[in-house]
Design a protein around this motif. Structure first.
Motif, PDB file in Angstrom:
ATOM      1  N   LEU A  72       5.456  -4.088  -8.640  1.00 54.73           N
ATOM      2  CA  LEU A  72       6.215  -3.037  -7.947  1.00 54.73           C
ATOM      3  C   LEU A  72       5.304  -2.306  -6.957  1.00 54.73           C
ATOM      4  CD1 LEU A  72       8.259  -1.713 -11.023  1.00 54.73           C
ATOM      5  CD2 LEU A  72       9.171  -2.994  -9.075  1.00 54.73           C
ATOM      6  N   GLY A  73       4.059  -2.059  -7.382  1.00 54.40           N
ATOM      7  CA  GLY A  73       3.099  -1.415  -6.481  1.00 54.40           C
ATOM      8  C   GLY A  73       2.894  -2.250  -5.223  1.00 54.40           C
ATOM      9  N   SER A  74       2.775  -3.567  -5.384  1.00 59.94           N
ATOM     10  CA  SER A  74       2.588  -4.443  -4.209  1.00 59.94           C
ATOM     11  C   SER A  74       3.812  -4.373  -3.303  1.00 59.94           C
ATOM     12  CB  SER A  74       2.414  -5.908  -4.612  1.00 59.94           C
ATOM     13  OG  SER A  74       1.408  -6.018  -5.537  1.00 59.94           O
ATOM     14  N   LEU A  75       4.977  -4.365  -3.926  1.00 63.05           N
ATOM     15  CA  LEU A  75       6.211  -4.285  -3.135  1.00 63.05           C
ATOM     16  C   LEU A  75       6.221  -2.995  -2.314  1.00 63.05           C
ATOM     17  CD1 LEU A  75       8.846  -5.950  -2.844  1.00 63.05           C
ATOM     18  CD2 LEU A  75       9.826  -4.518  -4.647  1.00 63.05           C
ATOM     19  N   PHE A  76       5.609  -1.940  -2.883  1.00 61.81           N
ATOM     20  CA  PHE A  76       5.576  -0.640  -2.202  1.00 61.81           C
ATOM     21  C   PHE A  76       4.233  -0.417  -1.488  1.00 61.81           C
ATOM     22  CE2 PHE A  76       8.527   0.985  -5.865  1.00 61.81           C
ATOM     23  CZ  PHE A  76       9.575   0.227  -5.353  1.00 61.81           C
ATOM     24  N   HIS A  77       3.526  -1.527  -1.197  1.00 59.83           N
ATOM     25  CA  HIS A  77       2.304  -1.514  -0.387  1.00 59.83           C
ATOM     26  C   HIS A  77       1.145  -0.735  -1.015  1.00 59.83           C
ATOM     27  CE1 HIS A  77       5.603  -2.449   2.445  1.00 59.83           C
ATOM     28  NE2 HIS A  77       4.738  -3.396   2.773  1.00 59.83           N
ATOM     29  N   HIS A  78       1.087  -0.759  -2.344  1.00 57.99           N
ATOM     30  CA  HIS A  78      -0.072  -0.130  -3.011  1.00 57.99           C
ATOM     31  C   HIS A  78      -0.252  -0.814  -4.372  1.00 57.99           C
ATOM     32  CE1 HIS A  78      -3.015   2.619  -4.347  1.00 57.99           C
ATOM     33  NE2 HIS A  78      -2.251   3.609  -4.753  1.00 57.99           N
ATOM     34  N   PRO A  79      -0.853  -2.033  -4.340  1.00 62.98           N
ATOM     35  CA  PRO A  79      -0.976  -2.793  -5.595  1.00 62.98           C
ATOM     36  C   PRO A  79      -1.763  -2.060  -6.666  1.00 62.98           C
ATOM     37  CG  PRO A  79      -1.795  -4.070  -3.700  1.00 62.98           C
ATOM     38  CD  PRO A  79      -1.394  -2.731  -3.172  1.00 62.98           C
ATOM     39  N   ASP A  80      -2.621  -1.107  -6.269  1.00 70.04           N
ATOM     40  CA  ASP A  80      -3.438  -0.406  -7.264  1.00 70.04           C
ATOM     41  C   ASP A  80      -2.810   0.916  -7.722  1.00 70.04           C
ATOM     42  OD1 ASP A  80      -5.336  -2.396  -7.232  1.00 70.04           O
ATOM     43  OD2 ASP A  80      -6.327  -1.534  -5.472  1.00 70.04           O
ATOM     44  N   ALA A  81      -1.535   1.097  -7.413  1.00 71.80           N
ATOM     45  CA  ALA A  81      -0.857   2.316  -7.882  1.00 71.80           C
ATOM     46  C   ALA A  81      -0.927   2.366  -9.402  1.00 71.80           C
ATOM     47  CB  ALA A  81       0.601   2.298  -7.433  1.00 71.80           C
ATOM     48  N   GLY A  82      -0.961   3.590  -9.945  1.00 73.33           N
ATOM     49  CA  GLY A  82      -0.863   3.734 -11.393  1.00 73.33           C
ATOM     50  C   GLY A  82       0.611   3.721 -11.765  1.00 73.33           C
TER      51      GLY A  82
END
Ligand SMILES: Cc1ncc(COP(=O)(O)O)c(C=O)c1O
Length: 365
Positions: A72-82
């Protein structure tokens, strides 16, 4: 409870009859949930025993949750999101506001939300003792950045905007509201519980996710447009460390700290969500979203042909009409302003739309 247990046969015959009292999704146009994808159901059953509330006992499932958040983070352009898997948009929104409040301890904290916000914010503000400042929408049913700028003050702990509003299917002007949040140093939460698995697959949508630097957190619900099993939401944070302020000690569990709202948490819907996203990939999800959007356009065209105008042209697959009819045999809902509201979920196929329009046509005759 009976003294002696029931036979399995008797019990399941009772349960089947109760279940048959439920409506079938076939004629439901009022729900933001849908039939889970068969792959989600299969994965769900495989993980039925798992409890993410004690993750050290289920390291496999815990890894899957991390993978889901990464996807989901990658989909929202931040794969390292917590992030972590919640029970849905309500829990994600409550947790986002808890973090915002803890980050800015002020005497009389307030939160600015659009008038279109889901009622989960009423619950969150009540629980957290936050003043809820609901700002009116502009003529296009979107949050107005100027009104937000006029409302924000030194006690504002969070600004909330919506990607895919529950009632009218609109996407707020995220960049402009983000600018107001940035200028005032305020936590900016995007509630994409519905639209988070729609917007990434639409053409021409202005940036709304973590590509906008001021976006602090995003709610997204795989159990809505992700066709996962219920309950599966997710809360993603730009700064994974920000979850730390929610940590409590959990002395007798396999992990020593926990930041989640629920204790015992089901791993099964997490597996369901992971499976369906992995199985469909971006291509499959994009095809589903484009089918739902096509059906939304067809419903609007058909309703207008019968003289029931749209209230607004939606950004996502929610269509609203100036139509007083209650189509017999169908489930539609009404917005707070009394407009007919329909949600064109994956189970609302083109045939379903045509059949609904037939009913409207017959009632109109
Ligand atoms: C925009 C939005 N946010 C939050 C929610 C709450 O989600 P849940 O019912 O999964 O808690 C909904 C539900 O429809 C929603 O549309």
């Amino acid at each position: 409870m009976k003294e002696n247990g029931s036979s399995e046969k008797e019990l399941f015959s009772f349960l089947s009859s109760v279940r048959s009292d439920d409506l079938s999704y076939d004629r439901i146009l009022s729900s933001m949930c849908t039939r889970p994808h068969p792959v989600a159901v299969r994965a769900h059953m495989l993980f039925i025993e798992t409890n993410l509330g004690d993750p050290g006992l289920f390291p496999g499932t815990m890894g899957l949750e991390d993978e889901l958040i990464r996807m989901l983070g990658s989909l929202f352009h931040h794969p390292d999101a917590g992030g972590y898997a919640t029970s849905g948009g309500t829990e994600s929104n409550i947790q986002a506001l808890r973090i915002a409040k803890k980050q800015k301890p002020v005497a009389r904290p307030n939160v600015i939300i659009p008038a279109s916000a889901h009622f989960s914010f009423d619950k969150a503000c009540d629980m957290l003792g936050l003043e809820m400042r609901s700002v009116p929408l502009d003529a296009t049913y979107r949050m107005n950045p100027d009104t937000v700028a006029e409302t924000v003050d030194s006690n504002t702990v969070a600004i909330v905007s919506i990607v895919g509003t529950t009632e009218y299917g609109m996407i707020d002007p995220i960049r402009d509201i983000a600018a107001v949040a940035g200028e005032n140093g305020v936590f900016f939460h995007v509630d994409a519980a519905f639209g988070g698995l729609v917007a990434p697959f639409l053409e021409g949508i202005p940036p709304w996710d973590f590509t906008v630097p001021e976006v602090s957190s995003i709610s997204v619900d795989p159990h809505k447009m992700g066709m996962s099993t219920i309950p599966c939401g997710a809360l993603l944070l730009r700064d994974p460390g920000a979850f730390g302020c929610l940590n409590v000690d959990t002395p007798y569990l396999s992990v020593k700290k926990e930041c989640t709202l629920a204790g015992t948490r089901p791993g099964a819907p997490v597996a369901g969500a992971y499976a369906v996203l992995q199985y469909l990939g971006r291509e499959g999800l994009s095809a589903i979203v484009s089918g739902c959007m096509e059906n939304t356009r067809r419903l609007i065209e058909g309703m207008e042909a019968y003289g029931y105008p749209r209230i607004v042209t939606p950004d996502v697959n929610v269509a609203t009409f100036d139509c007083p009819l209650t189509p017999e045999g169908w489930r539609i809902s009404r917005t707070r302003q009394g407009h007919m509201r329909t949600v064109l979920m994956p189970h609302v196929t083109r045939d379903v739309v045509e059949s609904f329009l037939c009913t409207i046509g017959e009632m109109n005759a």
